[in-house]
Write an enzyme that holds these catalytic residues in place. Sequence first.
Site, mmCIF file in Angstrom:
data_model
loop_
_atom_site.group_PDB
_atom_site.id
_atom_site.type_symbol
_atom_site.label_atom_id
_atom_site.label_comp_id
_atom_site.label_asym_id
_atom_site.label_seq_id
_atom_site.Cartn_x
_atom_site.Cartn_y
_atom_site.Cartn_z
ATOM 1 C CB CYS A 81 5.562 -32.296 39.917
ATOM 2 S SG CYS A 81 3.901 -32.627 39.331
ATOM 3 C CG HIS A 190 6.019 -35.993 43.081
ATOM 4 N ND1 HIS A 190 5.940 -34.695 43.530
ATOM 5 C CD2 HIS A 190 5.177 -36.081 42.029
ATOM 6 C CE1 HIS A 190 5.074 -34.017 42.789
ATOM 7 N NE2 HIS A 190 4.604 -34.837 41.873
ATOM 8 C CD GLU A 192 8.393 -34.515 46.174
ATOM 9 O OE1 GLU A 192 9.085 -35.122 45.338
ATOM 10 O OE2 GLU A 192 7.359 -33.901 45.856
#
Lengths: 218, 78
Positions: A81, A190, A192
């Site tokens: 991002c 994302h 994560e």
Amino acid sequence: MVTFPGSLDDRDAQRAVRLAGGEPVALWHGDADLRGVDAVVLPGGFSYGDYLRCGAIARFAPVMQTVIELAGHGLPVLGICNGFQILCESHLLPGALTRNAHLHFRNRDQRLRIENTSTAWTNAYQPADEIVVPVKNGEGCFVAAPDVLDRLEGEGRVVVRYADGNPNGSVRDIAGICNERGNVVGLMPHPEHAVETLTGPSTDGLGFFASVLTAAVS
Amino acid sequence: MPRVVVDVMLKPEILDPQGSAILGALPRLGFDGVNSVRQGKHFELEVSEPVDEARLRVLADTLLANSVIEEFTLRVLP
């Protein structure tokens, strides 16, 4: 894991590294010392408040001077991002991220297709694997000149592509790309945030962090 | 003290959704006849003399504008 003023997802990304079996090391934007890490993650957020352009100020942080230098020698670097925006502003990756074509901040679970499984960050996936991870951005519309796009496609450097709908207007549904060597990868979604079923839509994102452990060993 | 004005615009081929949104609002406000809006950035720098315009161009190209998607004009005011 680099923390800039305005980074948001550094803790989540540290946790993802830990869950994948790695040891996260906190790095600070103002410190050019990378503390001997085997790989660097530039996390999501709004570094320097997104002033001027997303990632434009972070690019000149002391830590980035070392990251840029070592990336040239093969250090694995993942930009998520805002981290992807910083990599583009640093010219470690081509193109730029601009305002979403529909102007809305888009926040949803997103299906992605892994198109390159030979990078330092995607070698744990199988070709054409589809994963679901959150996407959340306001300026995630990837643009690049047509000849740059053709080169990226021709060299297999489109690493992940949006499947089931493009959330921001990115050209050719591009969600993430890599450099020529495949050690530097940037993507808007994302991974994560998709490492535990309790908090994420899947655990599909773990593969990014597991991949770099293999890359670091080999 | 000399002032330097730098205007940064998206390249013509880059989509400008903010400009499009402004354009879309104009008829609702009763402003007709506007056919296009492009939004950009305007910077004013106060600099010491002597003014090194070439160096200022490097500054604009390095930080103020992203040459991948933007172009800039630079003027030195007396």
